[in-house]
Structures are given as structure tokens and as C-alpha cells.
Scaffold this active site. Sequence first.
Site, mmCIF file in Angstrom:
data_model
loop_
_atom_site.group_PDB
_atom_site.id
_atom_site.type_symbol
_atom_site.label_atom_id
_atom_site.label_comp_id
_atom_site.label_asym_id
_atom_site.label_seq_id
_atom_site.Cartn_x
_atom_site.Cartn_y
_atom_site.Cartn_z
ATOM 1 N N TYR A 154 -20.801 1.133 28.292
ATOM 2 C CA TYR A 154 -21.339 0.481 27.089
ATOM 3 C C TYR A 154 -21.916 1.491 26.098
ATOM 4 O O TYR A 154 -22.612 1.125 25.167
ATOM 5 C CB TYR A 154 -22.427 -0.504 27.538
ATOM 6 C CG TYR A 154 -22.703 -1.663 26.621
ATOM 7 C CD1 TYR A 154 -21.792 -2.708 26.496
ATOM 8 C CD2 TYR A 154 -23.893 -1.744 25.907
ATOM 9 C CE1 TYR A 154 -22.061 -3.797 25.684
ATOM 10 C CE2 TYR A 154 -24.168 -2.830 25.086
ATOM 11 C CZ TYR A 154 -23.250 -3.852 24.981
ATOM 12 O OH TYR A 154 -23.527 -4.936 24.183
ATOM 13 N N LYS A 161 -26.076 -0.716 18.882
ATOM 14 C CA LYS A 161 -27.141 -1.718 18.919
ATOM 15 C C LYS A 161 -28.516 -1.063 18.789
ATOM 16 O O LYS A 161 -29.436 -1.646 18.193
ATOM 17 C CB LYS A 161 -27.051 -2.537 20.204
ATOM 18 C CG LYS A 161 -25.790 -3.391 20.310
ATOM 19 C CD LYS A 161 -25.729 -4.463 19.238
ATOM 20 C CE LYS A 161 -24.588 -5.428 19.475
ATOM 21 N NZ LYS A 161 -24.537 -6.529 18.490
#
Length: 257
Positions: A154, A161
Site C-alpha cells: 500500500y 493519503k
Amino acid sequence: MEKIFDNKIALVTGSGRGIGRAIALYFAQNGADVIVNFFRNRVPAEETAHEIEKLGRRALPVKADVGNIADLDLLFEAVTKEFGGLDIFIHNAASGYNRPAMEQKPKGWDWTMNINARSLLFGAQQAVPLMEGRGGGSIVSVSSAGATRVLPDYVVVGASKAALEALTRYLAVELAPKNIVVNAVSPGVVETDALHHFASMGGQENILNKFIEMVPAGRLVQPEEVAQVVGFLCTPAAAMIRGQTITVDGGYTLPIK
């Protein structure tokens, strides 16, 4: 009976399906007209727009890749032409290449960062003048646990993010004098059609049960629950919440696993 978002105009990016759809419908249910943004899948976006219209609100589906500056310009041009102003900007659209850090490529980095983070900054630049004309507004971004926790494969999405949450803080301070409230919401594992689809495609139907076992609340988050928190952050009751990331995960990220 008057509703909390009566006469408000809301733009929700990536709102054809999943969390974005739930957010768009929540605003419409509470009185707002909604711009439904999509990129690849027109049919779900038009279905969402139809549901909004059935609620008696105006809906405007707009195709735009928010990671592309030209498309972002076209999106806000459509908002300006149709509504002449904006009260609420929900940055929900997201994408990314899930790979180990050592296998990431520049193209995947640029694609992910542009859609997930850059579009918030340059979308806000266009949203703010439309909000100022209406006396202020609200901006809410949808983040994820990967901004602060390490999730498998990720790295690029997580970095985007994290950038998103940093932008949320900077925008909150800079836009406060303009009466524009800026925050973010970080959902946990949300039960969407896409989640069920990917679980079944990978032959991992039991993975959902494993996720549920890891949630202290005993179940997955529903898209409507995320939408309710996003909506709350756009109400007067949240006026003194600024630059925060509100976690909605049933306690999923609390235990040390």
C-alpha cells in the site's frame, strides 16, 4: 420540513459507487443538489443521479478524471455553468497501484498521487471562489488507515493519503478566514459491492469474516455510516472541528496486532 442541507450544492468526486454514492445520496436525502462525478463507469453514476432526482433534488453527472488538471477544470466549469456556486466539496475519488515499495514505478506514483492528493489541492483552488460567493462552505476528504499505518503493498496509496491529510491541515488553516471548514474522514474496512467482488474473485470469501473478527465493534463499517460522518462535518455543529481526520472504523486500528 426544512432539511439541514436545503438549498446547498454538493460536489462529490467518485460518487457513482461505494462510499461516494452513499455520500451523494446522504446529501440529497438531506436537501442538497449534487454533482455526481465519475471517470470510467457512466452507468452507476447515472443510476446515482437518478436516485437523487427521485428524492426531489437536482443531480448533474459529470465525467472527469480528477487526476488530470484539464478534466478537473472541466468538472468545475460544469458546476459553475449549472449551479453558479458550491457549498460542499467532498474529495472521495481514489485510485492506486498496490505493489511492494521495491516494485513501484514512476507512472504508478504519479497516477496515484495525482488522483488521491493533487486533485484535492487544485480542486480546492477552484471550489473556494464558488464557496466564497455563497458565504463559505465545507471541504471533506476521504482518507484511509494507510496514511498512518503500514498496510501490505500500500506504499504509494498510503503516501498519497498521508499527503491528503497534510493538505487537509494546511487548507483548514488557510481557508478558515473565508468561513470554509476543512476536514477528512478515514474509514476502516467498508462493506461495499467492490469488497465482496474482490473477495470472491480471489476465492477469499472468508476474508470478510477475518476482517470482522479484527473489528472490536464486531462488524464492518457500512458506506452510509461514513456518509453520516462526512455529512456531520459539513453542518454548523462541526464548525469548530478544523483540519482533523476522523476515523470511522469500529475500532479496527486500535489494537496492536
